[in-house]
Write a protein that holds these residues in place. Structure first.
Motif, short mmCIF file in Angstrom:
data_model
loop_
_atom_site.label_atom_id
_atom_site.label_comp_id
_atom_site.label_asym_id
_atom_site.label_seq_id
_atom_site.Cartn_x
_atom_site.Cartn_y
_atom_site.Cartn_z
N PRO A 185 -46.64 50.26 110.68
CA PRO A 185 -46.06 50.72 111.88
C PRO A 185 -44.92 49.81 112.23
O PRO A 185 -44.90 48.64 111.99
CB PRO A 185 -47.31 50.79 112.73
CG PRO A 185 -48.44 50.69 112.16
CD PRO A 185 -48.07 49.96 110.61
N ALA A 186 -43.86 50.58 113.28
CA ALA A 186 -42.72 49.71 113.55
C ALA A 186 -43.40 48.61 114.61
O ALA A 186 -42.45 47.32 114.37
CB ALA A 186 -41.94 50.80 114.45
N ALA B 147 -36.47 50.63 103.59
CA ALA B 147 -36.95 49.07 103.03
C ALA B 147 -36.44 48.40 104.43
O ALA B 147 -36.78 47.22 104.50
CB ALA B 147 -36.30 48.75 101.83
N GLY B 148 -35.69 48.89 105.26
CA GLY B 148 -35.25 48.21 106.45
C GLY B 148 -34.17 47.01 105.92
O GLY B 148 -33.76 46.02 106.79
N ARG C 82 -36.69 40.14 101.93
CA ARG C 82 -37.79 40.00 103.10
C ARG C 82 -38.20 41.28 103.06
O ARG C 82 -37.68 42.37 102.83
CB ARG C 82 -37.03 39.88 104.38
CG ARG C 82 -36.54 38.52 104.74
CD ARG C 82 -36.25 38.28 106.14
NE ARG C 82 -35.63 39.45 106.81
CZ ARG C 82 -34.31 39.80 106.99
NH1 ARG C 82 -33.59 39.12 106.68
NH2 ARG C 82 -34.18 41.20 107.45
N PRO C 83 -39.59 41.57 103.37
CA PRO C 83 -40.47 42.89 103.21
C PRO C 83 -39.84 43.59 104.54
O PRO C 83 -39.40 42.97 105.42
CB PRO C 83 -41.73 42.58 103.45
CG PRO C 83 -41.81 41.14 103.67
CD PRO C 83 -40.36 40.20 103.37
N GLY C 84 -39.65 44.91 104.23
CA GLY C 84 -39.49 45.83 105.39
C GLY C 84 -40.56 46.61 105.99
O GLY C 84 -41.90 46.35 105.70
N ILE D 247 -38.15 54.69 112.74
CA ILE D 247 -37.47 55.54 112.02
C ILE D 247 -37.66 55.53 110.23
O ILE D 247 -37.93 56.64 109.72
CB ILE D 247 -35.80 55.71 112.22
CG1 ILE D 247 -35.71 56.25 113.48
CG2 ILE D 247 -35.12 56.55 111.04
CD1 ILE D 247 -33.96 55.80 113.99
N ALA D 248 -37.61 54.23 109.80
CA ALA D 248 -37.75 53.97 108.35
C ALA D 248 -39.27 54.61 108.13
O ALA D 248 -39.33 55.11 106.95
CB ALA D 248 -37.80 52.48 108.18
N THR D 249 -40.17 54.20 109.05
CA THR D 249 -41.58 54.25 108.69
C THR D 249 -41.85 56.06 108.70
O THR D 249 -42.31 56.46 107.91
CB THR D 249 -42.37 53.83 109.79
OG1 THR D 249 -42.12 52.32 109.82
CG2 THR D 249 -43.83 54.08 109.37
N GLU D 250 -41.36 56.56 109.78
CA GLU D 250 -41.43 58.33 109.75
C GLU D 250 -40.68 58.85 108.64
O GLU D 250 -41.32 59.71 108.14
CB GLU D 250 -41.13 58.53 110.88
CG GLU D 250 -41.77 57.98 112.34
CD GLU D 250 -43.20 58.30 112.19
OE1 GLU D 250 -43.57 59.67 111.84
OE2 GLU D 250 -43.98 57.81 112.08
N VAL D 251 -39.68 58.44 108.16
CA VAL D 251 -38.83 59.01 107.19
C VAL D 251 -39.48 58.78 105.73
O VAL D 251 -39.91 59.82 105.04
CB VAL D 251 -37.43 58.42 107.10
CG1 VAL D 251 -36.71 58.78 105.58
CG2 VAL D 251 -36.67 59.06 108.02
#
Length: 103
Positions: free
Chosen positions: A16-17, A77-78, A8-10, A43-47
């Protein structure tokens, strides 16, 4: 064994979250899980954004934070959760703060 086509895509795909559908919990309905997914996506997006702004590879961030590259990849990637200690190591390497706010 799963192939990359079954993943699955993350956050990297959704941006954006708010656009990240359900993270590692498809179909999650309870508010606490939905908030956790939203926080993980943010968090994933900001990192990823901060790492990219520094022109660091995932390997470089992993080295700076003292974690594995796989950990950084999964966070961005989540596809997995990281514990608080690992999260603080990664954010410290990027000079980011982790804070808790009221929703």
């Amino acid at each position: 064994m799963s192939t990359s086509s079954s993943r699955r895509p993350g956050p990297a795909s959704f941006g954006p979250a708010d656009n990240w559908p359900e993270g590692p919990f498809p179909g999650a309905k309870d508010p606490a899980t939905r908030r956790a997914v939203h926080a993980a996506a943010f968090i994933a997006t900001e990192v990823r954004r901060e790492r990219s702004a520094r022109y660091w590879s995932q390997e470089r961030l992993a080295d700076e934070a003292g974690v594995s590259r796989t950990t950084v990849t999964r966070l961005e990637a989540g596809t997995g959760w990281v514990d608080l200690f690992v999260l603080i190591r990664i954010t410290a390497a990027l000079d980011l703060d982790v804070s808790i706010n009221k929703p």
